[in-house]
Write a protein that holds these residues in place. Structure first.
Motif, PDB file in Angstrom:
ATOM      1  N   ILE A 154      10.766  70.799  62.191  1.00 31.13           N
ATOM      2  CA  ILE A 154      10.712  72.105  61.197  1.00 31.13           C
ATOM      3  C   ILE A 154       9.451  72.169  60.550  1.00 31.13           C
ATOM      4  O   ILE A 154       9.064  73.130  60.487  1.00 31.13           O
ATOM      5  N   GLY A 155       8.762  70.681  60.280  1.00 33.21           N
ATOM      6  CA  GLY A 155       7.333  71.023  59.975  1.00 33.21           C
ATOM      7  C   GLY A 155       6.681  71.520  60.841  1.00 33.21           C
ATOM      8  O   GLY A 155       5.480  72.182  60.397  1.00 33.21           O
ATOM      9  N   ARG A 170       7.069  75.195  60.210  1.00 30.32           N
ATOM     10  CA  ARG A 170       6.056  75.579  59.213  1.00 30.32           C
ATOM     11  C   ARG A 170       4.981  75.823  59.171  1.00 30.32           C
ATOM     12  O   ARG A 170       4.099  76.624  58.748  1.00 30.32           O
ATOM     13  N   GLU A 171       4.034  74.986  60.122  1.00 30.10           N
ATOM     14  CA  GLU A 171       2.861  74.911  60.770  1.00 30.10           C
ATOM     15  C   GLU A 171       2.542  76.020  61.661  1.00 30.10           C
ATOM     16  O   GLU A 171       1.510  76.326  61.738  1.00 30.10           O
ATOM     17  N   TYR A 180       5.519  76.711  67.496  1.00 37.34           N
ATOM     18  CA  TYR A 180       6.627  77.032  67.879  1.00 37.34           C
ATOM     19  C   TYR A 180       7.105  76.416  69.311  1.00 37.34           C
ATOM     20  O   TYR A 180       8.147  77.047  69.802  1.00 37.34           O
TER      21      TYR A 180
END
Length: 439
Positions: free
Chosen positions: A69-70, A73-74, A77
């Motif tokens: 998930i981090g 967020r960055e 993908y």
């Protein structure tokens, strides 16, 4: 306490509680005290190891999901977690996170492609575009905008509208025409504004379209049309004048002159005078068309205006079907002249179709919150070619000047309105529609 510590203590407590029966049996046995202590210590160590292993097993996939998930967020993908499967609580959570990563990747690719396409389009269009934030600082500019301001994008981004000379463009009505002088060009521009949001903040979009070349091209075409019209009309008058003058010169030079030479002379001079008068009327008509004064606005009662104009028509009765009580802001004299011309054309058309005078011409009007719509209907011969009706000097009448409807349209447009002509679809005749704004 951290989540891992809670899992560890919960597992250790469960292990110790499970060891209580074994410890009770051990204490009730005949083993020596040393042996009993050694066994109890081993049981505690085993419980600690099992609790630590359980806490690690529970925390590891959660840390993996957290890292994934981090990465999302960055903006990374590409990462995927292992162990995604249905029918398993943790496997379903991993599967959903992986699906979210794939969806976000596709959306980002679509956004990148759309942004690239938008930048290509903005770079190619011949319209200067600027994006300003709420502080009037430039955030977006295309190639045409950079050429207009004769500066690079790095020099422009962050500058205030006042520094760029575009402050007045962010105020006032839109769309409108403005005269603007910039380092990269000057002339007349069409100004339009819009808005967009970026990161929840409202921005203003400014579009400037250069009309100078378009106006010059239209001016050139207008001059060409005017010269063709003037040449046609002047030739129509000068050719017979030249021919008759040559014939009269030949007649005067003959000797002896024929017995009826004076009659031929008078007829020739009459033709010259007639064509000279026609040419004078044409020049006068053009002068009137070119010198239409600016309207002097005042309040005009629509019903009274129509009654006055209809009362001037004596060739046949004109029916006033009426409409609501309403007033417009306009020049009474010019609006009267417009209606006189239009009603006169309607009456003449009706008389052509009904020589006995049993034709019908009717006027009516309607109004809403924004516009007055006045209609003049006739049952005459209709329009032969509706596209030529407003062409200057075009006329289907034998002695017409061809400027009446052109003047009428100029008057309507000077009042921010329109004048249109169209044949009836279900019956003979034509309808003239005058639209004027209501304040």
């Amino acid at each position: 306490m951290r989540y891992e510590q809670r899992i560890f203590l919960l597992s250790l407590t469960a292990g110790l509680i499970g060891s209580v029966p074994a410890v009770v049996l051990l204490l009730a046995s005949d083993y020596s005290a040393g042996t009993q202590v050694t066994v109890i210590v081993l049981l505690v160590l085993v419980a600690l190891g099992i609790a630590s292993s359980i806490a690690g097993k529970v925390a590891f996939p959660l840390r993996t999901l957290s890292n994934l998930i981090g990465a999302l967020r960055e903006g990374d993908y590409s990462m995927r977690a292992r162990g995604a499967r249905h029918g398993d609580a943790l496997g379903e959570a991993i599967w959903e996170v992986n699906a979210l990563a794939a969806s976000l990747r596709e959306q980002r690719l679509g956004a990148i492609e759309a942004t690239a396409l938008l930048r290509k389009v903005l770079a190619q269009i011949d319209v200067a575009m600027f994006g300003f934030d709420s502080d009037r600082r430039l955030h977006l500019v295309n190639d045409s905008g950079r050429r207009l301001l004769a500066r690079t994008e790095e020099e422009l981004i962050g500058c205030r509208a006042e520094e760029l000379g575009l402050a007045e463009c962010l105020e006032g009505a839109t769309p409108r025409l403005i005269d603007l002088a910039c380092p990269g060009g000057s002339g007349r521009w069409e100004l339009r504004r819009g808005s967009y949001r970026e990161r929840g903040v409202s921005h203003q979009l400014l579009f400037l379209s250069d009309l100078t070349r378009t106006l010059h091209e239209e001016e050139r075409r207008a001059w060409e049309r005017l010269i063709r019209t003037l040449r046609h009309e002047v030739n129509n008058s000068l050719t017979p004048i030249q021919s008759v003058a040559e014939s009269l010169r030949t007649l005067i030079d003959r000797w002896p002159r024929p017995d009826d030479w004076d009659v031929d002379l008078q007829e020739g001079l009459a033709i010259i005078a007639e064509r000279s008068e026609a040419l004078d009327r044409f020049i006068g008509a053009y002068s009137r068309l070119a010198r239409l004064p600016q309207p002097q606005f005042g309040e005009v009662d629509v019903a009274d205006l129509f009654r006055r104009v209809v009362g001037l028509e004596m060739r046949m009765p004109v029916v006033v079907e009426g409409g609501p009580e309403v007033s417009v802001q306009g020049d009474r004299d010019q609006l009267e002249q417009l209606l006189i011309n239009v009603i006169s054309n309607a009456v003449e058309s009706s008389l052509l179709a009904h020589p006995a005078g049993d034709g019908r011409v009717a006027v009516s009007w309607q109004a809403d919150a924004h516009e007055l719509r006045a209609c003049i209907d006739d049952d005459g011969v209709g329009l032969e070619n509706g596209t030529d009706a407003f062409v200057p000097f075009y006329t289907s009448k034998e002695h017409g000047s061809g400027i009446g409807l052109t003047l009428c349209r100029q008057i309507a447009e000077a009042h921010a309105g329109t004048l249109t002509l169209e044949n009836h679809l279900d019956r003979p005749g034509c309808r003239a529609t005058l639209r004027l704004p209501l304040t």
